[in-house]
Motif scaffolding. Structure first.
Motif, PDB file in Angstrom:
ATOM      1  N   PRO A 155       0.791  -1.132   0.012  1.00  0.00           N
ATOM      2  CA  PRO A 155       0.061   0.015  -0.024  1.00  0.00           C
ATOM      3  C   PRO A 155       0.815   1.196  -0.097  1.00  0.00           C
ATOM      4  N   ASP A 156       2.226   1.135   0.513  1.00  0.00           N
ATOM      5  CA  ASP A 156       2.910   2.066   0.327  1.00  0.00           C
ATOM      6  C   ASP A 156       3.867   2.587  -0.905  1.00  0.00           C
ATOM      7  N   SER A 157       3.392   1.386  -1.949  1.00  0.00           N
ATOM      8  CA  SER A 157       4.314   1.639  -3.047  1.00  0.00           C
ATOM      9  C   SER A 157       4.149   2.930  -3.852  1.00  0.00           C
ATOM     10  N   ASP A 158       4.856   3.092  -4.729  1.00  0.00           N
ATOM     11  CA  ASP A 158       4.769   4.452  -5.452  1.00  0.00           C
ATOM     12  C   ASP A 158       3.845   4.186  -6.597  1.00  0.00           C
ATOM     13  N   ARG A 159       2.747   5.046  -6.438  1.00  0.00           N
ATOM     14  CA  ARG A 159       1.551   4.867  -7.449  1.00  0.00           C
ATOM     15  C   ARG A 159       1.868   5.168  -9.083  1.00  0.00           C
ATOM     16  N   ALA A 160       2.923   6.193  -9.529  1.00  0.00           N
ATOM     17  CA  ALA A 160       3.517   6.290 -10.535  1.00  0.00           C
ATOM     18  C   ALA A 160       4.062   5.226 -11.246  1.00  0.00           C
ATOM     19  N   HIS A 161       5.036   4.467 -10.312  1.00  0.00           N
ATOM     20  CA  HIS A 161       5.705   3.340 -10.854  1.00  0.00           C
ATOM     21  C   HIS A 161       4.755   2.213 -11.040  1.00  0.00           C
ATOM     22  N   ARG A 162       3.634   1.879 -10.208  1.00  0.00           N
ATOM     23  CA  ARG A 162       2.557   0.670 -10.514  1.00  0.00           C
ATOM     24  C   ARG A 162       2.113   1.190 -11.957  1.00  0.00           C
ATOM     25  N   HIS A 163       1.551   2.383 -12.108  1.00  0.00           N
ATOM     26  CA  HIS A 163       1.148   2.650 -13.198  1.00  0.00           C
ATOM     27  C   HIS A 163       1.862   2.513 -14.509  1.00  0.00           C
ATOM     28  N   SER A 164       3.174   2.936 -14.192  1.00  0.00           N
ATOM     29  CA  SER A 164       4.151   2.586 -15.344  1.00  0.00           C
ATOM     30  C   SER A 164       4.244   1.385 -15.873  1.00  0.00           C
ATOM     31  N   ILE A 165       4.314   0.383 -14.538  1.00  0.00           N
ATOM     32  CA  ILE A 165       4.387  -0.932 -15.047  1.00  0.00           C
ATOM     33  C   ILE A 165       3.238  -1.591 -15.920  1.00  0.00           C
ATOM     34  N   GLY A 217     -10.562  -3.817 -19.620  1.00  0.00           N
ATOM     35  CA  GLY A 217      -9.937  -4.241 -18.487  1.00  0.00           C
ATOM     36  C   GLY A 217     -10.018  -3.082 -17.438  1.00  0.00           C
ATOM     37  N   MET A 218      -9.960  -3.463 -16.078  1.00  0.00           N
ATOM     38  CA  MET A 218      -9.807  -2.399 -15.035  1.00  0.00           C
ATOM     39  C   MET A 218      -8.813  -3.048 -14.291  1.00  0.00           C
ATOM     40  N   TRP A 219      -7.972  -2.020 -13.467  1.00  0.00           N
ATOM     41  CA  TRP A 219      -7.098  -2.431 -12.310  1.00  0.00           C
ATOM     42  C   TRP A 219      -7.563  -1.543 -11.352  1.00  0.00           C
ATOM     43  N   MET A 220      -7.658  -1.828 -10.122  1.00  0.00           N
ATOM     44  CA  MET A 220      -8.284  -1.101  -9.146  1.00  0.00           C
ATOM     45  C   MET A 220      -7.183  -1.551  -7.908  1.00  0.00           C
ATOM     46  N   ASN A 221      -7.460  -0.545  -6.884  1.00  0.00           N
ATOM     47  CA  ASN A 221      -6.575  -0.854  -5.777  1.00  0.00           C
ATOM     48  C   ASN A 221      -7.524  -0.152  -4.489  1.00  0.00           C
ATOM     49  N   ASP A 222      -7.407  -1.263  -3.562  1.00  0.00           N
ATOM     50  CA  ASP A 222      -8.247  -0.491  -2.053  1.00  0.00           C
ATOM     51  C   ASP A 222      -7.667   0.138  -1.197  1.00  0.00           C
ATOM     52  N   GLY A 223      -6.417   0.194  -1.442  1.00  0.00           N
ATOM     53  CA  GLY A 223      -5.377   1.374  -0.707  1.00  0.00           C
ATOM     54  C   GLY A 223      -5.101   0.720   0.636  1.00  0.00           C
ATOM     55  N   SER A 224      -5.401  -0.713   0.671  1.00  0.00           N
ATOM     56  CA  SER A 224      -5.007  -1.338   2.034  1.00  0.00           C
ATOM     57  C   SER A 224      -3.992  -2.395   1.686  1.00  0.00           C
ATOM     58  N   GLY A 225      -3.616  -2.624   0.532  1.00  0.00           N
ATOM     59  CA  GLY A 225      -2.874  -3.970   0.058  1.00  0.00           C
ATOM     60  C   GLY A 225      -3.441  -4.883  -0.769  1.00  0.00           C
ATOM     61  N   ILE A 226      -4.617  -4.407  -1.239  1.00  0.00           N
ATOM     62  CA  ILE A 226      -5.371  -5.606  -2.170  1.00  0.00           C
ATOM     63  C   ILE A 226      -5.510  -4.833  -3.655  1.00  0.00           C
ATOM     64  N   GLY A 227      -5.177  -5.423  -4.602  1.00  0.00           N
ATOM     65  CA  GLY A 227      -5.360  -4.751  -5.915  1.00  0.00           C
ATOM     66  C   GLY A 227      -6.463  -5.830  -6.601  1.00  0.00           C
ATOM     67  N   THR A 228      -7.038  -5.356  -7.524  1.00  0.00           N
ATOM     68  CA  THR A 228      -8.119  -6.291  -8.166  1.00  0.00           C
ATOM     69  C   THR A 228      -7.932  -5.949  -9.850  1.00  0.00           C
ATOM     70  N   CYS A 229      -8.005  -6.842 -10.338  1.00  0.00           N
ATOM     71  CA  CYS A 229      -7.973  -6.756 -11.995  1.00  0.00           C
ATOM     72  C   CYS A 229      -9.193  -7.502 -12.511  1.00  0.00           C
ATOM     73  N   ILE A 230     -10.049  -6.721 -13.352  1.00  0.00           N
ATOM     74  CA  ILE A 230     -11.034  -7.466 -14.009  1.00  0.00           C
ATOM     75  C   ILE A 230     -10.824  -7.246 -15.332  1.00  0.00           C
ATOM     76  N   VAL A 231     -10.882  -8.275 -16.065  1.00  0.00           N
ATOM     77  CA  VAL A 231     -10.671  -8.395 -17.666  1.00  0.00           C
ATOM     78  C   VAL A 231     -11.817  -8.894 -18.310  1.00  0.00           C
ATOM     79  N   VAL A 232     -12.437  -8.427 -19.232  1.00  0.00           N
ATOM     80  CA  VAL A 232     -13.788  -8.975 -19.898  1.00  0.00           C
ATOM     81  C   VAL A 232     -13.355  -9.259 -21.180  1.00  0.00           C
ATOM     82  N   PHE A 233     -13.854 -10.633 -21.537  1.00  0.00           N
ATOM     83  CA  PHE A 233     -13.569 -11.426 -23.008  1.00  0.00           C
ATOM     84  C   PHE A 233     -14.555 -12.111 -23.589  1.00  0.00           C
ATOM     85  N   ASP A 234     -14.602 -12.077 -24.728  1.00  0.00           N
ATOM     86  CA  ASP A 234     -15.793 -12.699 -25.435  1.00  0.00           C
ATOM     87  C   ASP A 234     -16.544 -13.775 -25.082  1.00  0.00           C
ATOM     88  N   THR A 235     -15.387 -14.950 -24.718  1.00  0.00           N
ATOM     89  CA  THR A 235     -15.671 -16.247 -24.381  1.00  0.00           C
ATOM     90  C   THR A 235     -15.295 -16.747 -22.993  1.00  0.00           C
TER      91      THR A 235
END
Length: 90
Positions: free
Chosen positions: A13-23, A41-59
């Protein structure tokens, strides 16, 4: 119907936001966009150490195949992953 791959990862949760976005923008997003059946796709951060990625596909098959690409070795710790049918989009 479309399907979503949902992945939760541990992040510092203390990692650099700009670095995460760059990666994400330099490596992850282009790779995910190139996957078969990618829709959005969406990449989310709850601010307390959990990131969630949701990516939608056709099948469901494409969503299941994407899990491996979305959880590469050397990346953040994967806490959970699942494939879910998308019932409603707005």
């Amino acid at each position: 119907m479309v399907y979503a791959a949902m992945i939760k990862v541990g992040i510092d949760p203390d990692s650099d936001r700009a670095h995460r976005h760059s990666i994400l923008n330099k490596f992850v997003v282009p790779e995910v966009r190139a996957l078969p059946g990618f829709q959005k796709g969406m990449w989310m951060n709850d601010g307390s150490g959990i990131g969630t990625c949701i990516v939608v596909f056709d099948t469901e098959e494409h969503a299941m195949g994407a899990i491996v690409s979305l959880t590469p070795g050397g990346g953040p710790q994967v806490l959970s992953s699942s494939i879910q049918e998308v019932e409603v989009q707005v």
